[in-house]
Scaffold this motif. Sequence first.
Motif, short mmCIF file in Angstrom:
data_model
loop_
_atom_site.label_atom_id
_atom_site.label_comp_id
_atom_site.label_asym_id
_atom_site.label_seq_id
_atom_site.Cartn_x
_atom_site.Cartn_y
_atom_site.Cartn_z
N ARG A 1 -29.99 5.10 21.22
CA ARG A 1 -29.00 4.37 22.16
C ARG A 1 -28.38 2.78 20.97
O ARG A 1 -28.84 2.84 20.07
N ILE A 2 -26.86 2.43 21.25
CA ILE A 2 -27.08 1.12 20.76
C ILE A 2 -26.95 0.28 22.72
O ILE A 2 -26.80 0.13 23.21
N GLY A 3 -26.99 -1.18 21.83
CA GLY A 3 -26.47 -1.96 22.65
C GLY A 3 -27.78 -3.12 22.55
O GLY A 3 -29.38 -2.71 22.41
N ARG A 4 -27.86 -3.80 23.69
CA ARG A 4 -29.22 -4.49 24.61
C ARG A 4 -30.07 -3.80 24.97
O ARG A 4 -29.95 -3.51 26.11
N LEU A 5 -31.09 -3.81 23.95
CA LEU A 5 -32.62 -3.57 25.15
C LEU A 5 -33.50 -3.73 25.65
O LEU A 5 -33.88 -4.89 24.67
N ALA A 6 -34.66 -3.67 26.54
CA ALA A 6 -35.27 -4.81 26.99
C ALA A 6 -36.79 -3.92 25.98
O ALA A 6 -36.97 -2.72 25.96
N GLU A 21 -31.18 -5.38 20.06
CA GLU A 21 -29.28 -4.85 19.19
C GLU A 21 -29.62 -3.39 18.63
O GLU A 21 -29.50 -4.38 17.44
N TYR A 22 -29.88 -2.77 19.10
CA TYR A 22 -28.49 -1.54 18.66
C TYR A 22 -27.48 -2.26 18.31
O TYR A 22 -26.62 -1.68 18.90
N SER A 23 -26.67 -1.64 16.57
CA SER A 23 -25.48 -1.58 16.46
C SER A 23 -25.22 -0.22 15.84
O SER A 23 -26.53 0.08 14.86
N ALA A 24 -24.46 0.60 15.67
CA ALA A 24 -24.29 1.40 15.09
C ALA A 24 -22.78 1.78 13.96
O ALA A 24 -21.93 1.44 14.93
N ASP A 79 -38.36 10.36 10.79
CA ASP A 79 -38.50 9.74 9.89
C ASP A 79 -37.10 9.72 9.00
O ASP A 79 -36.56 8.65 8.78
N ARG A 80 -36.15 10.87 9.06
CA ARG A 80 -34.95 10.04 8.65
C ARG A 80 -33.50 10.30 9.60
O ARG A 80 -32.97 9.01 8.45
N ILE A 81 -33.67 9.77 10.45
CA ILE A 81 -32.81 9.32 11.35
C ILE A 81 -33.66 7.92 11.33
O ILE A 81 -32.49 6.48 10.78
N LYS A 82 -34.57 7.50 10.97
CA LYS A 82 -34.98 5.45 10.75
C LYS A 82 -33.76 5.14 9.02
O LYS A 82 -33.86 4.69 9.01
N SER A 83 -34.47 6.37 8.49
CA SER A 83 -33.44 5.65 7.50
C SER A 83 -32.13 6.04 6.30
O SER A 83 -31.91 5.38 5.41
N GLU A 84 -31.81 7.09 7.63
CA GLU A 84 -30.12 8.02 7.04
C GLU A 84 -29.09 7.48 7.85
O GLU A 84 -27.86 6.93 7.31
N VAL A 85 -29.26 7.06 8.70
CA VAL A 85 -28.07 6.82 10.10
C VAL A 85 -28.24 5.45 10.37
O VAL A 85 -28.94 4.84 10.76
N PRO A 86 -26.92 5.13 10.20
CA PRO A 86 -25.87 3.66 10.11
C PRO A 86 -26.38 3.44 11.04
O PRO A 86 -25.18 2.93 11.77
N ILE A 87 -27.66 2.90 11.74
CA ILE A 87 -27.20 2.79 13.13
C ILE A 87 -28.62 1.12 13.12
O ILE A 87 -29.21 1.44 12.02
N ARG A 126 -26.54 12.92 19.88
CA ARG A 126 -26.01 11.76 20.94
C ARG A 126 -25.76 10.36 20.93
O ARG A 126 -27.13 9.77 20.38
N VAL A 127 -25.20 9.32 20.22
CA VAL A 127 -25.43 7.75 20.01
C VAL A 127 -24.51 7.49 21.29
O VAL A 127 -24.05 7.48 21.64
N THR A 128 -25.73 7.04 21.92
CA THR A 128 -24.58 5.98 23.53
C THR A 128 -25.50 4.60 23.57
O THR A 128 -26.17 4.46 23.14
N ASP A 129 -24.91 3.86 24.30
CA ASP A 129 -24.65 2.75 25.13
C ASP A 129 -25.82 2.90 27.04
O ASP A 129 -26.11 2.20 27.32
#
Length: 141
Positions: free
Chosen positions: A85-90, A53-56, A117-125, A7-10
């Motif tokens: 998560r996406i959006g602004r995070l504190a 702030e995460y964008s996807a 490790d693969r999430i950080k390098s391959e998912v477009p976020i 899941r990708v969520t705000d």
Amino acid sequence: MLRTSARVTDGSLRVDDMLAAVADPAVGGVGMFVGLVRDHDPAGPGSAVRWLEYSAHPTAEDTLAALVAEVAGAYDVLIARAEHRIGRLAVGDVAVTVAVGAAHRAPALDACRVLIDRIKSEVPIWKRQSFADGVTGWVGL
């Protein structure tokens, strides 16, 4: 039978929900990773981070789901789930969670490490940071 989800969520991420997602009578070991927003980044223009702030990309959730299924299928695991998560995070917010359940600890921990490790390098976020000096910058582009 292998079960996977992503899941990708705000909305906020809850560690208890991730642990519940991999609960099963056949699971004897759970590998978990919880990524938090930290208050510093020595690689940035200033060390004190105010927020992220995460964008996807629109395909991010599908990419994440495919990756979870691929990694889980390569290890002797029963259940795997990842959320980002996406959006602004504190500072202190949960940004990403991974949970992998297996009959034994070794495959759960191994699959969890490979998956994050693969999430950080391959998912477009993508991540943008704001520093205490007012400078903002993108990370890892």
